[in-house]
Design a protein around this motif. Sequence first.
Motif, PDB file in Angstrom:
ATOM      1  N   MET A  75      21.617-127.672  32.823  1.00 16.85           N
ATOM      2  CA  MET A  75      22.155-126.983  33.975  1.00 16.85           C
ATOM      3  C   MET A  75      23.523-126.716  34.041  1.00 16.85           C
ATOM      4  O   MET A  75      24.264-126.903  33.130  1.00 16.85           O
ATOM      5  CB  MET A  75      21.900-128.287  34.915  1.00 16.85           C
ATOM      6  CG  MET A  75      22.559-129.484  34.842  1.00 16.85           C
ATOM      7  SD  MET A  75      22.801-130.597  35.976  1.00 16.85           S
ATOM      8  CE  MET A  75      23.947-130.187  37.014  1.00 16.85           C
ATOM      9  N   GLY A  81      27.078-127.162  35.691  1.00 16.69           N
ATOM     10  CA  GLY A  81      27.873-128.340  36.273  1.00 16.69           C
ATOM     11  C   GLY A  81      28.099-128.009  37.862  1.00 16.69           C
ATOM     12  O   GLY A  81      28.042-126.911  38.035  1.00 16.69           O
ATOM     13  N   PRO A  82      28.722-129.028  38.388  1.00 21.33           N
ATOM     14  CA  PRO A  82      29.174-130.231  37.973  1.00 21.33           C
ATOM     15  C   PRO A  82      28.342-131.461  38.193  1.00 21.33           C
ATOM     16  O   PRO A  82      28.872-132.695  37.742  1.00 21.33           O
ATOM     17  CB  PRO A  82      30.632-130.448  38.486  1.00 21.33           C
ATOM     18  CG  PRO A  82      30.310-129.735  39.939  1.00 21.33           C
ATOM     19  CD  PRO A  82      29.324-128.773  39.656  1.00 21.33           C
ATOM     20  N   SER A  83      27.393-131.524  38.860  1.00 24.75           N
ATOM     21  CA  SER A  83      26.733-132.779  39.230  1.00 24.75           C
ATOM     22  C   SER A  83      24.918-132.700  39.387  1.00 24.75           C
ATOM     23  O   SER A  83      24.530-131.471  39.983  1.00 24.75           O
ATOM     24  CB  SER A  83      27.151-133.066  40.877  1.00 24.75           C
ATOM     25  OG  SER A  83      26.111-133.934  41.424  1.00 24.75           O
ATOM     26  N   SER A  84      24.432-133.554  38.782  1.00 27.90           N
ATOM     27  CA  SER A  84      22.871-133.363  38.670  1.00 27.90           C
ATOM     28  C   SER A  84      22.305-133.461  40.056  1.00 27.90           C
ATOM     29  O   SER A  84      21.326-132.839  40.481  1.00 27.90           O
ATOM     30  CB  SER A  84      22.318-134.176  37.831  1.00 27.90           C
ATOM     31  OG  SER A  84      22.917-135.575  37.900  1.00 27.90           O
ATOM     32  N   ALA A  95      20.176-137.647  39.171  1.00 17.77           N
ATOM     33  CA  ALA A  95      19.462-136.981  37.690  1.00 17.77           C
ATOM     34  C   ALA A  95      18.901-135.784  38.074  1.00 17.77           C
ATOM     35  O   ALA A  95      18.173-135.499  37.489  1.00 17.77           O
ATOM     36  CB  ALA A  95      18.868-138.112  37.099  1.00 17.77           C
ATOM     37  N   ASN A 111      31.300-129.145  32.091  1.00 13.15           N
ATOM     38  CA  ASN A 111      30.782-129.214  33.442  1.00 13.15           C
ATOM     39  C   ASN A 111      31.617-129.081  34.640  1.00 13.15           C
ATOM     40  O   ASN A 111      31.163-128.553  35.672  1.00 13.15           O
ATOM     41  CB  ASN A 111      30.352-130.994  33.410  1.00 13.15           C
ATOM     42  CG  ASN A 111      29.364-131.287  34.519  1.00 13.15           C
ATOM     43  OD1 ASN A 111      28.433-130.660  34.726  1.00 13.15           O
ATOM     44  ND2 ASN A 111      29.968-132.330  35.421  1.00 13.15           N
ATOM     45  N   THR A 158      23.081-137.896  34.059  1.00 13.15           N
ATOM     46  CA  THR A 158      23.535-136.934  35.319  1.00 13.15           C
ATOM     47  C   THR A 158      24.422-135.978  34.608  1.00 13.15           C
ATOM     48  O   THR A 158      24.920-136.096  33.417  1.00 13.15           O
ATOM     49  CB  THR A 158      24.235-137.894  36.413  1.00 13.15           C
ATOM     50  OG1 THR A 158      25.317-138.620  35.866  1.00 13.15           O
ATOM     51  CG2 THR A 158      23.141-139.019  37.033  1.00 13.15           C
ATOM     52  N   ALA A 159      24.818-135.167  35.389  1.00 13.05           N
ATOM     53  CA  ALA A 159      25.824-134.272  34.978  1.00 13.05           C
ATOM     54  C   ALA A 159      27.325-134.975  34.852  1.00 13.05           C
ATOM     55  O   ALA A 159      27.993-134.521  33.951  1.00 13.05           O
ATOM     56  CB  ALA A 159      25.909-132.919  35.977  1.00 13.05           C
ATOM     57  N   GLY A 160      27.623-135.647  35.852  1.00 10.10           N
ATOM     58  CA  GLY A 160      28.960-136.281  35.774  1.00 10.10           C
ATOM     59  C   GLY A 160      28.902-137.245  34.604  1.00 10.10           C
ATOM     60  O   GLY A 160      30.192-137.454  34.319  1.00 10.10           O
ATOM     61  N   VAL A 209      33.789-133.519  40.474  1.00 13.23           N
ATOM     62  CA  VAL A 209      33.663-134.333  39.403  1.00 13.23           C
ATOM     63  C   VAL A 209      34.526-133.975  38.289  1.00 13.23           C
ATOM     64  O   VAL A 209      34.257-133.340  37.277  1.00 13.23           O
ATOM     65  CB  VAL A 209      32.142-133.925  38.785  1.00 13.23           C
ATOM     66  CG1 VAL A 209      31.549-134.879  37.878  1.00 13.23           C
ATOM     67  CG2 VAL A 209      31.299-133.788  39.920  1.00 13.23           C
TER      68      VAL A 209
END
Lengths: 246, 281
Positions: free
Chosen positions: A11, A13-16, A125, B95, B106-108, B207
């Motif tokens: 993906m 970023g920055p956050s899933s 997530a 990210n 998770t991405a963070g 983030v």
Amino acid sequence: MGLLDQIGPVMVGPSSSHTAGACRLALLARHVLGTQPRAARLVLHGSFAKTAQGHGTDLALAGGLLGFLPDDPRIKDALAHAAAAGLELEYVTADLGDIHPNSARLELTGDGEESVSVLGSSLGAGFVRVTQVNGFDVHVSGAYHTLLALHTDRPGVIARVAGVVADDDGNIATAFSARQRRGGHAMMSVEIDKPLAGYAVEYLRSLPYIHWLRLLPEVMRGSEERVTDAADPPAEGTWAGSEVEP
Amino acid sequence: MTLDELSRSPGRASEAVLYDEVGDDPEARASLLETMRSRIDEMRDSIRRGLASSEPSRTGMVGWNAKQLHEAPDPLGAPLLKRVQEYAMAVNEENARMGRIVAAPTAGSAGTVPGALLGVADHLGIPDDELVMPLVLAAGVAQVISKSMFIAGATGGCQAEIGSSAAMAAAAVTELLGGSARASVHAAAQALMNTIGLVCDPVGGYVEVPCVSRNAFYAVHAVSAAQLALAGVESFIPPDEVIYAMASVGRMLPPELRETGEGGVADTPTGRRVALKMAGK
């Protein structure tokens, strides 16, 4: 939740939860509308409201509404792409009550009169859950092909729909139905392991007690393993049922 | 599956995780392993981009740290440590720039697993194909944790994200270096136990700070946990109980410390100034 959801998604970023999850919620909402949205009012709740800009939630929601997948580099410039596509965006924050902290209500209008309201949460997530469509409780995870149908509350409707899915060799993973009131309208959400064949969809649409029907794609699948591309706008006539608003 | 069940697997822990997911279906197994292999390539790609770039993030708080460390000398004489930190920060700076990364989980927290696993592998000259099964185990650990709590800073604080990623990385590195299923699970438990209470306090809601450096720190933390486990040091608290403890602490955390940007370092004079500046006020 599969192993590839834990090491993944691939993906931007920055956050899933706030970027990839938001993008998936918007993709689902786009498919609930069934056409390219022209205007969207995005009501952000909780952590979505507090940190939307920082996490690119605004960009990811816009990208999803345009049909971008979570790994699409265009998400970074989604606001410009939305403007170019003639999609008007309005972001507001509100307390939507006792729901998951990463939640949003996406109110979409298409070219014509049709409009939908989709309430969903990003669970972390990259997992999502759509909990309401047009005020009806639903259960949509995006992990399966999902049949959404607005129907009359009367005996046998759920059995008939389940029968059609079974006749098409479809295996139901989850099923949920909730009604306004006895004998009124009800919404059912059925998550199926495979996409429903065109003839089965046509048949369901022809039933007098089914007023509106949508098929939502498996938005949890990444672009690298996707069979049918959710980024394609749904074809006219295949996705739209009779347009009756609850 | 529980961590206890996983620790009692006769073979490698990753085999048990894989069997739990795909059973005896050879096609599903091959397809999953192939995708997992491609995720390693994606991780490598994000590390490469991250180490080469000094483009600032959207706020300008981060963006050059990985490259700066990468090009710096190694006064400690600890190349493994430096490499693990560089890789982790490279991924998380990508990210922060809205570059392409693999969420893990998770991405963070996306830098911890590649930082520890690829960092150790490169340090020891282990080829990427041997990282696939350890990565499967990492995913399995996340799956077990996610049955007890949502892996999101907004629900459980940073311990849910970085704690999970460190546990995943610790188990993966332990297996990579020949650790038993039991050792891998105890590595995860040690990593998790020592992140309990970690709050999610992103400055301005971005983030970036403390997220980028935090990934570097907890990638090293994961390697430490693997080191203990490979020496036979075990978690006194049974691994599954550690997960319950973490979930319980997550529920006790006030909203200010769960990804709202209203507590911790986000609520410092500098943190508040960044928030106001980025909001255009």
